[in-house]
Design a protein around this motif. Structure first.
Motif, PDB file in Angstrom:
ATOM      1  N   ALA A   5       0.710  -1.370   0.034  1.00  0.00           N
ATOM      2  CA  ALA A   5       0.039  -0.097  -0.028  1.00  0.00           C
ATOM      3  C   ALA A   5       0.861   1.302  -0.156  1.00  0.00           C
ATOM      4  N   ARG A   6       2.085   1.150   0.768  1.00  0.00           N
ATOM      5  CA  ARG A   6       2.819   2.374   0.855  1.00  0.00           C
ATOM      6  C   ARG A   6       3.351   2.631  -0.474  1.00  0.00           C
ATOM      7  N   ALA A   7       3.839   1.658  -1.294  1.00  0.00           N
ATOM      8  CA  ALA A   7       4.329   1.878  -2.567  1.00  0.00           C
ATOM      9  C   ALA A   7       3.411   2.285  -3.510  1.00  0.00           C
ATOM     10  N   THR A   8       1.999   2.039  -3.556  1.00  0.00           N
ATOM     11  CA  THR A   8       1.250   2.559  -4.650  1.00  0.00           C
ATOM     12  C   THR A   8       0.550   4.029  -4.067  1.00  0.00           C
ATOM     13  N   LEU A   9       0.860   4.234  -3.016  1.00  0.00           N
ATOM     14  CA  LEU A   9       0.124   5.532  -2.397  1.00  0.00           C
ATOM     15  C   LEU A   9       0.591   6.668  -3.018  1.00  0.00           C
ATOM     16  N   PRO A  10       1.760   7.006  -3.480  1.00  0.00           N
ATOM     17  CA  PRO A  10       2.316   8.158  -4.054  1.00  0.00           C
ATOM     18  C   PRO A  10       1.529   8.440  -5.562  1.00  0.00           C
ATOM     19  N   ALA A  11       1.703   7.310  -6.066  1.00  0.00           N
ATOM     20  CA  ALA A  11       0.989   7.331  -7.530  1.00  0.00           C
ATOM     21  C   ALA A  11      -0.448   7.928  -7.344  1.00  0.00           C
ATOM     22  N   ARG A  12      -1.167   7.142  -6.805  1.00  0.00           N
ATOM     23  CA  ARG A  12      -2.653   7.494  -6.611  1.00  0.00           C
ATOM     24  C   ARG A  12      -2.857   8.478  -5.936  1.00  0.00           C
ATOM     25  N   ALA A  13      -2.202   9.034  -4.933  1.00  0.00           N
ATOM     26  CA  ALA A  13      -2.443  10.425  -4.393  1.00  0.00           C
ATOM     27  C   ALA A  13      -1.814  11.464  -5.470  1.00  0.00           C
ATOM     28  N   GLY A  14      -1.130  11.066  -6.296  1.00  0.00           N
ATOM     29  CA  GLY A  14      -0.612  12.182  -7.262  1.00  0.00           C
ATOM     30  C   GLY A  14      -1.915  12.524  -8.454  1.00  0.00           C
ATOM     31  N   LEU A  15      -2.408  11.363  -8.809  1.00  0.00           N
ATOM     32  CA  LEU A  15      -3.503  11.217  -9.801  1.00  0.00           C
ATOM     33  C   LEU A  15      -4.615  12.084  -9.188  1.00  0.00           C
ATOM     34  N   PHE A  16      -4.983  11.774  -7.848  1.00  0.00           N
ATOM     35  CA  PHE A  16      -6.016  12.562  -7.420  1.00  0.00           C
ATOM     36  C   PHE A  16      -5.687  13.961  -7.209  1.00  0.00           C
ATOM     37  N   VAL A  17      -4.634  14.619  -6.771  1.00  0.00           N
ATOM     38  CA  VAL A  17      -4.303  15.826  -6.760  1.00  0.00           C
ATOM     39  C   VAL A  17      -4.372  16.332  -8.358  1.00  0.00           C
ATOM     40  N   LEU A  54     -14.196  17.739 -19.961  1.00  0.00           N
ATOM     41  CA  LEU A  54     -12.906  17.630 -19.412  1.00  0.00           C
ATOM     42  C   LEU A  54     -13.152  17.439 -17.743  1.00  0.00           C
ATOM     43  N   ALA A  55     -14.071  18.606 -17.384  1.00  0.00           N
ATOM     44  CA  ALA A  55     -14.349  18.449 -15.914  1.00  0.00           C
ATOM     45  C   ALA A  55     -15.081  17.122 -15.348  1.00  0.00           C
ATOM     46  N   ILE A  56     -15.991  16.674 -16.069  1.00  0.00           N
ATOM     47  CA  ILE A  56     -16.622  15.132 -16.039  1.00  0.00           C
ATOM     48  C   ILE A  56     -15.540  14.089 -15.815  1.00  0.00           C
ATOM     49  N   LEU A  57     -14.302  14.259 -16.760  1.00  0.00           N
ATOM     50  CA  LEU A  57     -13.621  13.474 -16.833  1.00  0.00           C
ATOM     51  C   LEU A  57     -12.436  13.448 -15.543  1.00  0.00           C
ATOM     52  N   ALA A  58     -12.462  14.646 -15.132  1.00  0.00           N
ATOM     53  CA  ALA A  58     -11.529  15.069 -14.010  1.00  0.00           C
ATOM     54  C   ALA A  58     -11.945  14.388 -12.823  1.00  0.00           C
ATOM     55  N   VAL A  59     -13.365  14.798 -12.505  1.00  0.00           N
ATOM     56  CA  VAL A  59     -14.338  14.390 -11.538  1.00  0.00           C
ATOM     57  C   VAL A  59     -14.205  12.707 -11.368  1.00  0.00           C
ATOM     58  N   VAL A  60     -14.285  12.018 -12.452  1.00  0.00           N
ATOM     59  CA  VAL A  60     -14.336  10.570 -12.401  1.00  0.00           C
ATOM     60  C   VAL A  60     -12.772  10.138 -12.069  1.00  0.00           C
ATOM     61  N   GLY A  61     -12.036  10.606 -12.632  1.00  0.00           N
ATOM     62  CA  GLY A  61     -10.479  10.412 -12.143  1.00  0.00           C
ATOM     63  C   GLY A  61     -10.162  10.697 -10.832  1.00  0.00           C
ATOM     64  N   ALA A  62     -10.558  11.955 -10.492  1.00  0.00           N
ATOM     65  CA  ALA A  62     -10.593  12.258  -8.981  1.00  0.00           C
ATOM     66  C   ALA A  62     -10.972  11.119  -7.977  1.00  0.00           C
ATOM     67  N   VAL A  63     -12.500  10.913  -8.177  1.00  0.00           N
ATOM     68  CA  VAL A  63     -13.226   9.905  -7.515  1.00  0.00           C
ATOM     69  C   VAL A  63     -12.488   8.509  -7.375  1.00  0.00           C
ATOM     70  N   TRP A  64     -12.153   8.053  -8.601  1.00  0.00           N
ATOM     71  CA  TRP A  64     -11.432   7.021  -8.472  1.00  0.00           C
ATOM     72  C   TRP A  64     -10.069   6.910  -7.822  1.00  0.00           C
ATOM     73  N   SER A  65      -9.089   7.594  -8.311  1.00  0.00           N
ATOM     74  CA  SER A  65      -7.789   7.870  -7.755  1.00  0.00           C
ATOM     75  C   SER A  65      -7.894   8.354  -6.335  1.00  0.00           C
ATOM     76  N   GLY A  66      -8.950   9.027  -5.872  1.00  0.00           N
ATOM     77  CA  GLY A  66      -9.118   9.565  -4.612  1.00  0.00           C
ATOM     78  C   GLY A  66      -9.693   8.068  -3.652  1.00  0.00           C
ATOM     79  N   ARG A  67     -10.331   7.527  -4.013  1.00  0.00           N
ATOM     80  CA  ARG A  67     -10.803   6.299  -3.257  1.00  0.00           C
ATOM     81  C   ARG A  67      -9.553   5.423  -3.190  1.00  0.00           C
ATOM     82  N   ALA A  68      -8.890   5.076  -4.284  1.00  0.00           N
ATOM     83  CA  ALA A  68      -7.772   4.174  -4.354  1.00  0.00           C
ATOM     84  C   ALA A  68      -6.574   4.727  -3.165  1.00  0.00           C
ATOM     85  N   ALA A  69      -6.252   6.120  -3.143  1.00  0.00           N
ATOM     86  CA  ALA A  69      -5.501   6.721  -2.435  1.00  0.00           C
ATOM     87  C   ALA A  69      -5.998   6.757  -1.162  1.00  0.00           C
ATOM     88  N   ALA A  70      -7.207   6.833  -0.794  1.00  0.00           N
ATOM     89  CA  ALA A  70      -7.561   6.793   0.603  1.00  0.00           C
ATOM     90  C   ALA A  70      -7.272   5.239   1.065  1.00  0.00           C
TER      91      ALA A  70
END
Length: 660
Positions: free
Chosen positions: A214-226, A414-430
């Protein structure tokens, strides 16, 4: 087993039939280092002598003398070791010559109580055939000795002194035995001798952390969310700056609030599920699910102690039902911690008893099921987390609406795609973040619990070990009590048959284990038993009188007494059989009855320490049982009948001549 609480039970499953428990105490009382000085060897030799192992005492003290450690005290104990547990006719010609030579050294020693005692010992040997009047002066000098030397002479020359000498001293000997028989709180302490040395405290260490992935995947997921969140905010800021700032601040607050209250909620629910799985569904490889012998003995011991350590208001069966999951978990833990070859459950019972008492005490305090309450998340925390997540969702939709109000269709897409990406990456990062923080928290919590459990167990171990060390009788005490029992048994036999020592040609007593028994010994010493069988042979001119009885060593109560008499020619043969797996058997064959088998000792090769010699330990045990003297006596009678008796009659023995 008695644990000092007044509770006795049998916890030795799978042991030899008739034996409840056996233990070897890892004591250094008989250990002699290769480079030991003559003085050290002498001290160990004296300890062997006092503890009823004269054969080893002879070797150790003789070795000290050979290395020029020789004085009146040393020679006195050497003489006692030469004569202890032996009759005069057991001495070889060479041994008599050595005693004769030693008697000539008495005059060379410095004056003092040891020289006086040594002189009296040799005078008693020389008086074996003397008339009563001639022996009177020697007896007066014996009685005038300090108690330590006088009692040692009477004890170790028991089989040598006969006739009038023994008669004159027997009343005093019996009175001393009656006084010392239950001395030093014997009844309350004997059980501790057979209690095994407790094995050291252990506790399950924390499970290794599983957060690496989990620690190894956290930076990438958090980066995508940001990136997704930043892109969405930039689009909203372009469309309506004021609204975007307000929505961003509201979203950040909601997100931080959800993280703050959601993390303990997630962790507690996750831990509760893990504990429930462990409690109800043991892993197939778990020792507690295997049902092997060691596990079953551990479970039986837990059932016993939980059944006797019951909180107020519970019946034993109710408490056992109430704590079934706790016991299953503890059985698995103890089995895993102590699952090794040659580990007896008896050595772990102190810890099982402590855990049972701890469960009872925690129930009385209302903290037995603390983890259930600890893992219940407060409703306010859950509500705040849910409100924050709902707010975050509405804020995200508001940002999307802001973008749509001031931008074109392509920007909305583009905003809709950003929301979908943020939700997916945010959930994974969380998920990764919760896993990492949860494992860190679990590791810290389990480390603290591990240290607390280990500390509590170390305290319980030290308390139990100190109690055992204080309560457990010494070898000298065990030997003294056993000697008193034998003395009073012999006295009662003489009274029953109305015999005096003048009427006896010789006697011997065979001390063997009586089943069922517990047995214990210190390293290098003889086995001592919780139940003994005493077999006394009184040899008179008319024949042999045999009296046997069983003794409970704790309170010296007797049972199953048997008596038999037979002529010298009725004893047909005496045979000894050594069985590697079972021990030594003595077979008496009478012409007018069936052969009688006497188990002299059980096998003990599986209980030897790595540096112990099996043959040496066997000889120590046979000598301690009185087997050597008994066998020689019975073998001689069986071979020569009354001829052996005539040759060994005290009146026909050659006189011991002390050197001038």
């Amino acid at each position: 087993m008695n644990d000092g609480s007044g509770v006795t039970h049998n916890s030795a499953y799978g042991s030899t039939v008739g034996i409840q428990a056996e233990t070897v105490h890892n004591s250094n009382v008989y250990v002699v280092q290769p480079d030991a000085s003559p003085q050290e060897k002498y001290k160990v030799g004296v300890r062997f002598l006092e503890d009823g192992i004269p054969s080893r005492a002879r070797d150790m003290i003789s070795d000290a003398i050979a290395h020029r450690h020789d004085n009146a005290e040393v020679r006195f104990h050497w003489v006692l070791a030469m004569l202890s547990a032996r009759a005069y006719h057991d001495l070889s010609t060479e041994e008599l010559q050595r005693l004769h030579q030693a008697s000539g050294l008495v005059r060379t020693y410095a004056e003092g109580e040891w020289k006086d005692a040594l002189r009296v010992a040799f005078e008693l040997l020389a008086m074996l055939r003397a008339a009563d009047g001639e022996a009177g002066l020697v007896l007066e000098r014996l009685r005038a000795l300090p108690p330590r030397q006088r009692d040692a002479i009477l004890h170790h020359l028991d089989l040598v002194l006969t006739g009038g000498l023994k008669d004159s001293l027997w009343t005093e000997n019996r009175e001393r035995a009656e006084t010392a028989r239950f001395g030093h709180d014997r009844v309350q302490r004997v059980w501790a001798y057979f209690e095994p040395d407790p094995i050291g405290p252990r506790a399950l260490p924390p499970r290794p952390s599983t957060a690496a992935a989990a620690r190894a995947t956290l930076p990438a997921r958090a980066g995508l969310f940001v990136l997704g969140t930043a892109f969405l905010w930039i689009l909203a800021l372009t469309a309506a700056p004021a609204a975007a700032v307000i929505e961003l601040l509201l979203g950040l607050g909601a997100g931080l609030t959800a993280a703050h209250f959601g993390r303990p909620w997630w962790y507690q629910e996750h831990q509760l599920k893990a504990r429930n799985r462990e409690s109800h569904f043991p892993h197939p490889g778990d020792p507690a699910s295997a049902g092997d012998g060691f596990t079953n003995r551990v479970r039986h011991s837990f059932d016993h102690y939980f059944g006797t350590r019951v909180p107020y208001g519970f019946a034993p069966h109710e408490w056992l039902g109430h704590t079934v999951h706790i016991r299953n978990s503890l059985v698995a833990e103890i089995t895993l911690l102590y699952r090794e070859s040659r580990t007896s459950v008896d050595r772990v019972n102190w810890l099982i008893r402590h855990l049972a008492e701890d469960a009872r005490d925690r129930h009385n305090k209302g903290t037995l099921f603390d983890h259930r309450h600890q893992n219940r998340t407060p409703a306010v925390t859950k509500a705040l987390c849910v409100v924050a997540l709902i707010t975050l969702g509405f804020t995200t939709l508001a940002l999307l609406g802001t973008v749509a109000s001031g931008a074109g269709a392509s920007q909305v897409l583009l905003a809709i795609l950003a929301v979908v990406g943020a939700v997916w990456s945010g959930r994974a990062a969380a998920s990764s973040w919760l896993e990492v923080r949860g494992e860190e928290h679990r590791l810290a919590e389990e480390n603290q619990q591990y240290q607390e459990r280990l500390t509590a167990r170390q305290v319980a171990y030290q308390h139990w070990k100190s109690f055992l060390d204080t309560t457990r009788p010494s070898e000298l005490e065990m030997e003294t009590w056993l000697t008193c029992d034998k003395t009073l048994f012999v006295d009662e036999a003489l009274r029953h048959y109305q015999l005096t020592w003048r009427d006896l040609i010789t006697h011997t007593i065979l001390t063997t284990p009586a089943r069922p028994y517990m047995r214990g010994r210190v390293k290098g010493g003889p086995w001592r038993y919780s139940r003994y069988s005493f077999r006394l042979f009184l040899v008179t001119q008319d024949g042999v009188r045999e009296i046997s009885t069983e003794f409970d060593f704790t309170d010296a109560k007797r049972e199953n007494e048997q008596r038999s008499n037979y002529r010298f020619d009725a004893l047909s043969s005496v045979q000894v059989t050594e069985h590697t797996r079972t021990g030594y058997d003595l077979e008496l064959v009478l012409t007018n009855g069936p052969a009688r088998n006497i188990r002299v000792k059980d096998a003990d090769t599986h209980q030897l320490a790595p540096d112990e010699n099996a043959q040496e330990i066997a000889e120590i045990n046979l000598n301690a049982a009185g087997f050597i003297h008994t066998f020689r006596l019975l073998e001689g009678i069986a071979a020569d009948g009354k001829g052996w008796i005539e040759r060994n009659n005290p009146n026909n023995l050659p006189s011991f001549r002390a050197a001038d």
